[in-house]
Design a protein around this motif. Structure first.
Motif, PDB file in Angstrom:
ATOM      1  N   GLN A  22      28.270  -2.291  44.892  1.00 51.40           N
ATOM      2  CA  GLN A  22      26.892  -2.488  44.834  1.00 51.40           C
ATOM      3  C   GLN A  22      27.387  -1.355  46.762  1.00 51.40           C
ATOM      4  O   GLN A  22      26.556  -1.312  47.041  1.00 51.40           O
ATOM      5  N   ALA A  23      28.093  -2.640  47.369  1.00 50.65           N
ATOM      6  CA  ALA A  23      28.556  -1.846  48.765  1.00 50.65           C
ATOM      7  C   ALA A  23      28.747  -0.275  49.168  1.00 50.65           C
ATOM      8  O   ALA A  23      28.432   0.448  49.514  1.00 50.65           O
ATOM      9  N   ARG A  64      26.705   2.717  51.133  1.00 52.97           N
ATOM     10  CA  ARG A  64      26.709   3.093  51.739  1.00 52.97           C
ATOM     11  C   ARG A  64      26.789   4.703  51.427  1.00 52.97           C
ATOM     12  O   ARG A  64      26.530   5.623  52.777  1.00 52.97           O
ATOM     13  N   GLN A  65      26.638   5.166  50.762  1.00 53.02           N
ATOM     14  CA  GLN A  65      26.793   5.802  49.382  1.00 53.02           C
ATOM     15  C   GLN A  65      25.014   6.679  50.014  1.00 53.02           C
ATOM     16  O   GLN A  65      24.680   7.970  50.835  1.00 53.02           O
ATOM     17  N   LEU A  66      24.337   5.893  50.209  1.00 49.93           N
ATOM     18  CA  LEU A  66      22.915   6.172  50.523  1.00 49.93           C
ATOM     19  C   LEU A  66      22.925   6.339  51.632  1.00 49.93           C
ATOM     20  O   LEU A  66      22.016   7.325  52.560  1.00 49.93           O
ATOM     21  N   GLN A  67      23.584   5.177  52.579  1.00 52.94           N
ATOM     22  CA  GLN A  67      24.084   5.964  54.016  1.00 52.94           C
ATOM     23  C   GLN A  67      24.043   7.405  54.443  1.00 52.94           C
ATOM     24  O   GLN A  67      23.281   7.320  55.010  1.00 52.94           O
ATOM     25  N   ARG A 127      10.840   9.509  49.305  1.00 45.90           N
ATOM     26  CA  ARG A 127      12.863   8.989  48.873  1.00 45.90           C
ATOM     27  C   ARG A 127      13.271   8.402  49.994  1.00 45.90           C
ATOM     28  O   ARG A 127      13.618   7.404  50.131  1.00 45.90           O
ATOM     29  N   LEU A 128      13.017   8.927  52.019  1.00 50.63           N
ATOM     30  CA  LEU A 128      13.590   8.376  52.421  1.00 50.63           C
ATOM     31  C   LEU A 128      12.615   7.045  52.882  1.00 50.63           C
ATOM     32  O   LEU A 128      13.763   6.077  53.381  1.00 50.63           O
ATOM     33  N   ARG A 149      16.012   0.255  50.319  1.00 49.81           N
ATOM     34  CA  ARG A 149      17.410  -0.227  49.910  1.00 49.81           C
ATOM     35  C   ARG A 149      18.807  -0.939  50.592  1.00 49.81           C
ATOM     36  O   ARG A 149      19.148  -1.296  50.419  1.00 49.81           O
ATOM     37  N   LEU A 150      18.382   0.295  51.672  1.00 45.37           N
ATOM     38  CA  LEU A 150      19.709  -0.145  52.474  1.00 45.37           C
ATOM     39  C   LEU A 150      18.832  -1.639  53.485  1.00 45.37           C
ATOM     40  O   LEU A 150      20.187  -2.061  54.206  1.00 45.37           O
TER      41      LEU A 150
END
Length: 931
Positions: free
Chosen positions: A641-642, A646-649, A470-471, A477-478
């Motif tokens: 998308q951003a 950012r939530q993924l961050q 997952r990481l 994606r990031l």
């Protein structure tokens, strides 16, 4: 006191326990109420009383009389005839009568004489004549003209067994003066009686009473038996009130004599010694082993060995098929993996593989043929199973005994938990003490219950791998976030330029209306989704149905309780449905709310103004009248998308912490395996005088660690030796495996971390070719995951005791190493254990002090099957069942089976086993009674 009345049917071969009343009276004794009060008593009723009490064997010992012996025997014969005719008397059960007599010797001392069941009243009258009894038959006060010693000798000469009656009580040979340990009788007379060769037992009423000090050494080796001394069926001394458990193959005088020779704690146990369940069998019992159409066994008809649930000995000369039985059992129980876990060049592995080969030609190796079939009958509590193994692989692997026939089992699984058994040859034991320590660890794991911990360890690793995957997905994606942010900034600049004109307010109002419309639509959608969630939750609120076969109509209280539980959950479902409906109605009200309608009017006005502006711009010749709308829409998409990225961050930060925690959990679960192993060893070997073991976390043998490391990195040949393990003159010198092996226990985890860093970071300290190899391996990102969770297997530090000190097992002789490991393997477990010639490489002292002692201790809790050529193991280990193997006419076969109390079995043991006669002499002269 244990009651013998309720018994489990006993259909096992070999020795078993029998209830024996050594002292009883009939109306022939003149001091019984039947005689003094002339009360009627039929012989049949006398017999039925003892049958109802659960007595198996009864000695009829009237005072100086055998008058009722023939009457009882005739009555029993008539009852037996009724049984054979299919009309058994009520309360009838088998009972063996031992004719006897209670003789009053000169001086008033009573002595029991117990004859063979075939004896008659005439035999007892002859004995009374031989001892000079001239008094009234049945009178307890009459005395013989002979001394106690002479009476005992005469009883022996008559072929009977003498037992001084109630020796610690009135008219007893060994009674003492009150409050002392002085003989109440002449010490010299008592000593003469006890010194008569052939005296084996005393009737002893109270275990708390002491022996007379003057003759204690002579009296203590004698068996102390117990009888009811029943004179009537009223009061305390009645049938079943006091008795003795006697271990015999069958109720015979010879069997009784040998049991008395074995004595207390071996073949004699009294009913006043506390709880005793002689018919309790281990949870798992191998009932039989059958070999059919093997190369030199089971041709013509299958070779079948029926087994006792306790100690079974398989004896015979070399080449008679003893080990064949063990190999067959290993194949049938699918435990060949244990022997194949040993080094390839080990002798036990080579022998087994030679046996397990199907011979294609006359001169080929292999003990099997294409049509060979092996069958093992297995008892687990009340379930009978049969394991089948066929060389051609056909047929059901497991069968169950149902409806009086063998039928395929619903489960065909054959595994260690369903069919637990330990199988060890002496060569295998020696190998386990040497290079087979990892195989020994597998045995420890099975006994210590490590499997659930291993599963938890593997589950933790799988979760770690999933998190790492997952990481990597998030990082992929990031990687697009910088470009999204750049494009978003560019659009902001363009829109800012467009917004600077007169139409800016219209455009901004339109953009704001678009944002607001999207937000309103998302809010309504989420509310409607909440309605679905509530209804789905209500639908899922159900209790599992109860299986009807476990809950009949009779359990009304339990079924009513279940109905109440169902009603409770139904109420909850109803409330959830009501809440969903209320929420749905609320959403409808919100959707038609006046404030929302007012906003919609403003939004529609902004859109209309924007449409008018666009038309006007078109009329004015603007090249891209839709630019603002397009850029506004594109900005919205990029903003979404951003936002997601950012939530993924944030998710990544959380995930990194979770991965760190999960890696810690992996380590903890791996250490839990080590801890469980060590705890098990400490518990089982706490007081073992022969061996001690300690678990070395992650190993101490560089060569074992090297093999594990090479499997991890898939470099299974000798490449990169300088980096992995450099060896000089057979000794590990340097390398990654050496560094881990050499680290102290407290530094092992740090050494492992250093190794992982070396494999993942590939520092310059590694050779260039090895670094290149690791770089290619790292192209698959999962490689690092496995490195981060890799732990070498634990190892065992084994020590044995010699001359009061503890020494490494590697320093011991073959016999010392084998003795230490055998002591460990016998120290735990309740499953059947099979030992193939455990005495090999051991001297007689170790055989007697180690094997014999532990066999006797083990058979109290588990079934033993021991293949041996040492008579001490069989005789002094007190085998309940002996199978004597023989070879003739090209076939191995069972020549004789039975208990040691059977003369034919003893003769065969003496014939085929060197020193067999000496072993019997040692046992039955009591030189080994302390074992």
């Amino acid at each position: 006191m244990t009651s013998p009345v309720t018994k489990t049917p006993w259909d096992y071969p070999g020795s078993r326990w029998w209830t024996f009343d050594f002292h009883t009276h009939t109306p022939a004794s003149r001091d019984t109420p039947w005689h003094t009060q002339n009360l009627p008593l039929a012989p049949e009723e006398w017999l039925l009383r003892y049958m109802a009490a659960g007595i198996d064997c009864v000695a009829v010992t009237d005072h100086n009389s055998g008058a009722w012996v023939d009457r009882l025997k005739d009555a029993y014969a008539a009852m037996q005839a009724q049984v054979e005719a299919g009309n058994p008397p009520e309360r009838f059960r088998p009972l063996t009568l031992f004719p006897g007599v209670e003789i009053s010797a000169s001086g008033g001392v009573h002595v029991l004489a117990i004859f063979d069941p075939a004896a008659t009243t005439s035999d007892i009258d002859s004995l009374l004549g031989a001892v000079g009894y001239g008094g009234t038959k049945g009178d307890s006060d009459g005395e013989t003209s002979r001394s106690v010693a002479e009476v005992i000798a005469a009883v022996l000469a008559a072929g009977a067994i003498p037992i001084p009656a109630h020796a610690d009580a009135d008219k007893g040979l060994l009674r003492v003066n009150p409050g002392t340990r002085e003989c109440a009788l002449s010490a010299n007379m008592v000593k003469q009686a006890l010194e008569v060769e052939g005296l084996l037992a005393l009737e002893w009423c109270d275990l708390a009473k002491p022996y007379p000090q003057a003759v204690e050494k002579l009296a203590r080796p004698l068996a102390r038996v117990l009888g009811s001394d029943c004179h009537s069926f009223q009061g305390q001394a009645v049938p079943g009130s006091r008795y003795t458990w006697v271990k015999m193959a069958a109720p015979t005088l010879e069997g009784l004599r040998l049991a008395l020779l074995d004595g207390n704690g071996v073949s004699i146990r009294r009913s006043d010694e506390g709880a005793f369940d002689p018919f309790k069998t281990p949870a798992h019992v191998i009932r039989s082993i059958e070999i059919e159409r093997a190369r030199v066994m089971g041709n013509g008809r299958p070779a079948r060995l029926a087994l006792s649930p306790y100690f079974n000995a398989i004896v015979g000369g070399r080449g008679t098929g003893k080990s064949t039985v063990v190999h067959a059992l290993r194949l049938a129980t699918r435990r060949e993996g244990e022997i194949q876990a040993l080094p390839k060049d080990s002798e036990p592995r080579e022998r087994f593989e030679d046996f397990a080969t199907v011979a294609k030609g006359r001169d080929d190796k292999g003990a099997l043929k294409a049509e060979t079939a092996l069958r093992v009958e297995w008892q687990h509590e009340d379930q009978r199973l049969r394991l089948n193994w066929q060389a051609n692989g056909q047929g059901a692997a497991v069968e169950e005994w149902r409806n009086d026939q063998w039928q395929p089992s619903t489960s065909q699984s054959v595994n260690a938990s369903r069919f637990p058994v330990r199988l060890f040859s002496q060569g295998q034991i020696a190998a386990l003490a040497g290079n087979g320590r990892q195989a020994l660890l597998t045995i420890i794991d099975e006994a210590a219950g490590v499997e659930p911990l291993r599963q938890a360890f593997e589950e933790a690793k799988r979760a770690f791998f999933a998190q790492r995957a997952r990481l990597r997905e998030i990082d992929g994606r990031l990687a697009t976030l910088p470009e999204v942010e750049r494009r978003l900034q560019e659009l902001e600049n363009k829109l800012k330029t467009l917004a600077q004109g007169d139409h800016a307010a219209v455009q901004q109002a339109y953009a704001r209306a678009q944002h607001q419309a999207r937000a309103v639509d998302e809010t309504l959608a989420q509310l409607r989704e909440a309605v679905s969630t509530l209804r789905q939750t209500a639908e899922n609120l159900l209790l599992d149905d109860w299986l009807p076969q476990h809950f009949g109509e009779a359990e009304t209280d339990l079924l009513a309780w279940r109905a109440e539980a169902d009603a409770l959950l139904a109420q909850t479902r109803k409330r959830l449905e009501q809440e969903a409906t209320a929420l749905e109605q609320g959403i409808a009200r919100l959707d038609g709310n006046a404030r929302l309608a007012k906003w919609r009017a403003r939004a529609e006005a902004a859109c209309a103004a924007y449409q008018q502006l666009q038309a006007k711009l078109t009329e004015q010749g603007v090249a891209d009248p839709q630019a603002f709308a397009r850029l506004t829409q594109e900005r919205q998409q990029l903003e979404a998308q951003a936002k997601t990225l950012r939530q993924l961050q944030a998710d990544r930060t959380t995930l990194v912490k979770q991965i760190e925690d999960q890696q810690t959990l992996v380590r903890e679960r791996r250490l839990a395996i080590t801890w469980q192993r060590q705890t098990f060893l400490e518990e089982k070997l706490a007081h073992n005088p022969h061996v001690r073991m300690n678990v070395v976390p992650f190993g101490f043998d560089a060569f074992v660690i090297e093999r594990s490391l090479r499997e991890l990195i898939e470099a299974t040949n000798e490449r990169f030796a300088d980096d992995i393990l450099k060896v000089d003159d057979g000794q590990a010198q340097s390398g990654l495996a050496h560094d881990v092996a050499a680290a102290a226990d407290r530094d092992k985890l740090a050494a492992l971390e250093a190794m992982r860093n070396a494999l993942i970071e590939r520092p310059g300290t590694l050779g260039g070719k090895f670094r290149n190899y690791l770089e290619r391996k790292a192209e698959k990102p999962e490689f690092a995951d496995h490195v981060l969770t890799w732990y070498p297997e634990d190892d065992l530090k084994i020590e044995y005791q010699r001359d009061g000190g503890w020494y490494a097992i590697s320093e011991g002789s073959q016999g010392q190493r084998s003795a230490a490991l055998l002591a460990f393997l016998l120290a735990f477990g309740e499953e059947p254990i099979v030992l193939d010639q455990p005495e090999d490489d051991l001297d007689n002292h170790l055989i007697y002090d180690l094997i014999v002692r532990q066999i006797r201790e083990n058979k109290l809790r588990r079934q033993l099957i021991v293949v041996t050529h040492n008579p001490n193991v069989v005789v002094n280990g007190d085998a309940e069942l002996v199978h004597v193997m023989e070879f003739g006419r090209g076939q191995c076969y069972v020549m004789q089976s039975g208990a040691l109390q059977e003369k034919a079995v003893r003769e065969e043991v003496c014939r085929v086993m060197e020193g067999g006669r000496e072993a019997f002499t040692r046992r039955w002269k009591r030189l080994g009674r302390e074992v």
